[in-house]
Write a protein that holds these residues in place. Structure first.
Motif, PDB file in Angstrom:
ATOM      1  N   THR A   1     -31.251 -20.566  40.182  1.00  0.00           N
ATOM      2  CA  THR A   1     -32.567 -21.053  39.764  1.00  0.00           C
ATOM      3  C   THR A   1     -33.054 -20.253  38.555  1.00  0.00           C
ATOM      4  O   THR A   1     -32.877 -19.046  38.506  1.00  0.00           O
ATOM      5  N   CYS A   2     -33.675 -20.926  37.605  1.00  0.00           N
ATOM      6  CA  CYS A   2     -34.275 -20.241  36.457  1.00  0.00           C
ATOM      7  C   CYS A   2     -35.383 -19.316  36.963  1.00  0.00           C
ATOM      8  O   CYS A   2     -36.235 -19.730  37.740  1.00  0.00           O
ATOM      9  N   ALA A   3     -35.353 -18.050  36.505  1.00  0.00           N
ATOM     10  CA  ALA A   3     -36.298 -17.041  37.006  1.00  0.00           C
ATOM     11  C   ALA A   3     -37.704 -17.194  36.428  1.00  0.00           C
ATOM     12  O   ALA A   3     -38.638 -16.559  36.900  1.00  0.00           O
TER      13      ALA A   3
ATOM     14  N   GLY B   1     -42.670 -20.701  35.443  1.00  0.00           N
ATOM     15  CA  GLY B   1     -43.171 -21.963  34.903  1.00  0.00           C
ATOM     16  C   GLY B   1     -42.072 -22.993  34.686  1.00  0.00           C
ATOM     17  O   GLY B   1     -42.365 -24.123  34.292  1.00  0.00           O
ATOM     18  N   CYS B   2     -40.821 -22.616  34.926  1.00  0.00           N
ATOM     19  CA  CYS B   2     -39.708 -23.540  34.673  1.00  0.00           C
ATOM     20  C   CYS B   2     -38.967 -23.852  35.973  1.00  0.00           C
ATOM     21  O   CYS B   2     -38.971 -24.979  36.449  1.00  0.00           O
ATOM     22  N   GLN B   3     -38.315 -22.859  36.559  1.00  0.00           N
ATOM     23  CA  GLN B   3     -37.615 -23.006  37.830  1.00  0.00           C
ATOM     24  C   GLN B   3     -36.603 -24.155  37.847  1.00  0.00           C
ATOM     25  O   GLN B   3     -36.398 -24.823  38.858  1.00  0.00           O
ATOM     26  N   GLU B   4     -35.974 -24.382  36.675  1.00  0.00           N
ATOM     27  CA  GLU B   4     -34.907 -25.382  36.598  1.00  0.00           C
ATOM     28  C   GLU B   4     -33.774 -24.997  37.566  1.00  0.00           C
ATOM     29  O   GLU B   4     -33.464 -23.818  37.723  1.00  0.00           O
ATOM     30  N   ILE B   5     -33.189 -26.012  38.205  1.00  0.00           N
ATOM     31  CA  ILE B   5     -32.147 -25.749  39.195  1.00  0.00           C
ATOM     32  C   ILE B   5     -30.758 -25.904  38.574  1.00  0.00           C
ATOM     33  O   ILE B   5     -30.484 -26.887  37.882  1.00  0.00           O
TER      34      ILE B   5
ATOM     35  N   LYS C   1     -28.032 -17.961  30.972  1.00  0.00           N
ATOM     36  CA  LYS C   1     -29.454 -18.231  30.703  1.00  0.00           C
ATOM     37  C   LYS C   1     -29.783 -19.706  30.964  1.00  0.00           C
ATOM     38  O   LYS C   1     -28.906 -20.566  30.981  1.00  0.00           O
ATOM     39  N   CYS C   2     -31.090 -19.964  31.124  1.00  0.00           N
ATOM     40  CA  CYS C   2     -31.575 -21.332  31.349  1.00  0.00           C
ATOM     41  C   CYS C   2     -31.481 -22.130  30.044  1.00  0.00           C
ATOM     42  O   CYS C   2     -31.963 -21.684  28.999  1.00  0.00           O
ATOM     43  N   ALA C   3     -30.886 -23.319  30.113  1.00  0.00           N
ATOM     44  CA  ALA C   3     -30.725 -24.138  28.914  1.00  0.00           C
ATOM     45  C   ALA C   3     -32.066 -24.670  28.413  1.00  0.00           C
ATOM     46  O   ALA C   3     -32.227 -25.005  27.246  1.00  0.00           O
ATOM     47  N   LYS C   4     -33.071 -24.723  29.309  1.00  0.00           N
ATOM     48  CA  LYS C   4     -34.379 -25.260  28.918  1.00  0.00           C
ATOM     49  C   LYS C   4     -35.270 -24.213  28.281  1.00  0.00           C
ATOM     50  O   LYS C   4     -35.982 -24.490  27.329  1.00  0.00           O
ATOM     51  N   CYS C   5     -35.284 -22.996  28.864  1.00  0.00           N
ATOM     52  CA  CYS C   5     -36.275 -22.019  28.394  1.00  0.00           C
ATOM     53  C   CYS C   5     -35.679 -20.671  28.011  1.00  0.00           C
ATOM     54  O   CYS C   5     -36.391 -19.794  27.538  1.00  0.00           O
ATOM     55  N   GLY C   6     -34.372 -20.464  28.245  1.00  0.00           N
ATOM     56  CA  GLY C   6     -33.728 -19.227  27.809  1.00  0.00           C
ATOM     57  C   GLY C   6     -33.894 -18.030  28.749  1.00  0.00           C
ATOM     58  O   GLY C   6     -33.382 -16.952  28.473  1.00  0.00           O
TER      59      GLY C   6
HETATM   60 ZN    ZN Z   1     -35.975 -22.171  32.567  1.00  0.00          ZN
END
Ligand code: ZN
Ligand code: ADP
Length: 218
Positions: free
Chosen positions: A129-131, A134-138, A151-156
């Protein structure tokens, strides 16, 4: 749309909720996401909830209801909402019914994501899970990995394993689900609101839910 998503941990509630929300602008309301953000922010609610969450136990109904009573009255819920991870006990379901009546809101559908236990166990142990609260993309290390740097592809932000995703906590969460949340399936079935979806593809489940909503409007 105004719907409830039921299903075991790892059944895909979060992924399905995000896809539905992208599709028609209804807001995803995930009690787990809200609680994790409160824990990160060290708010009074977060401090109270943390020990329950870390061991995979449910946060007390009274805390959840207070939080949801506020959340459901925010303006972004007017257009529609997808309840992800709530209600989780019969008490929460009964309290939600009273709250919706008071707010004059009518639910369209209760969706039960019915996914086999072996699929669930496999998914939970490979889930990341994105840490960023505000994002928490799975993500999933097998089927949907983060970037090569982790890293998260949406927010880094860094992509991590949740604290309640140790093997011990996973098994405890599944037990808790069987004991406390499974009875909700019967509760909503009795009301004639429940539909079961058993596809293991989230995309296909989303298509089936949209179809069920359309046929309900006729
Ligand atoms: Zn994220
Ligand atoms: P999952 O569905 O993968 O178990 P969630 O992100 O929905 O995870 O929830 C994580 C944790 O947050 C739960 O194990 C529980 O401690 C707490 N929680 C979330 N929603 C509720 C709820 N409706 N009632 C009580 N506790 C909740």
């Amino acid at each position: 749309m105004k719907i409830i998503l039921l299903g075991a941990p790892g059944a895909g509630k979060g992924t399905v909720a995000k896809l539905l929300s992208d599709d028609d602008g209804s807001v995803q309301v995930s009690t787990g996401d809200i609680l994790r953000a409160e824990v990160k922010a060290r708010s009074p609610l977060g401090k109270e909830a943390k020990s329950y969450m870390d061991r995979g136990d449910l946060v007390p109904d009274a805390l959840i209801m207070k939080m949801m009573e506020e959340r459901l009255q925010k303006p972004d819920c007017r257009k529609g909402f997808i309840l992800d991870g709530f209600p989780r006990t019969i008490t929460q379901a009964e309290e939600l019914q009273k709250l919706l009546k008071k707010l004059k809101i009518r639910l369209d559908l209760v969706v039960n994501l019915d996914v086999p236990r072996d699929v669930i166990l496999d998914r939970l142990s490979t889930r990341r899970t994105c840490a960023n609260p505000g994002c928490q993309e799975i993500y999933n290390i097998k089927s949907k990995p983060p970037t090569a740097e982790g890293k998260c592809a949406k927010c880094g932000s860094p992509v991590v394993q949740r604290e309640d995703e140790t093997e011990e906590a996973i098994l405890f969460r599944l037990d808790t689900y069987n004991q406390k949340t499974v009875p909700l399936i019967g509760y909503y079935d009795k009301e004639g609101r429940l539909r079961n979806f058993s596809s293991i593809s989230s995309q296909q489940t989303v298509e089936e839910i949209k179809k069920a909503l359309k046929s309900g409007q006729r």
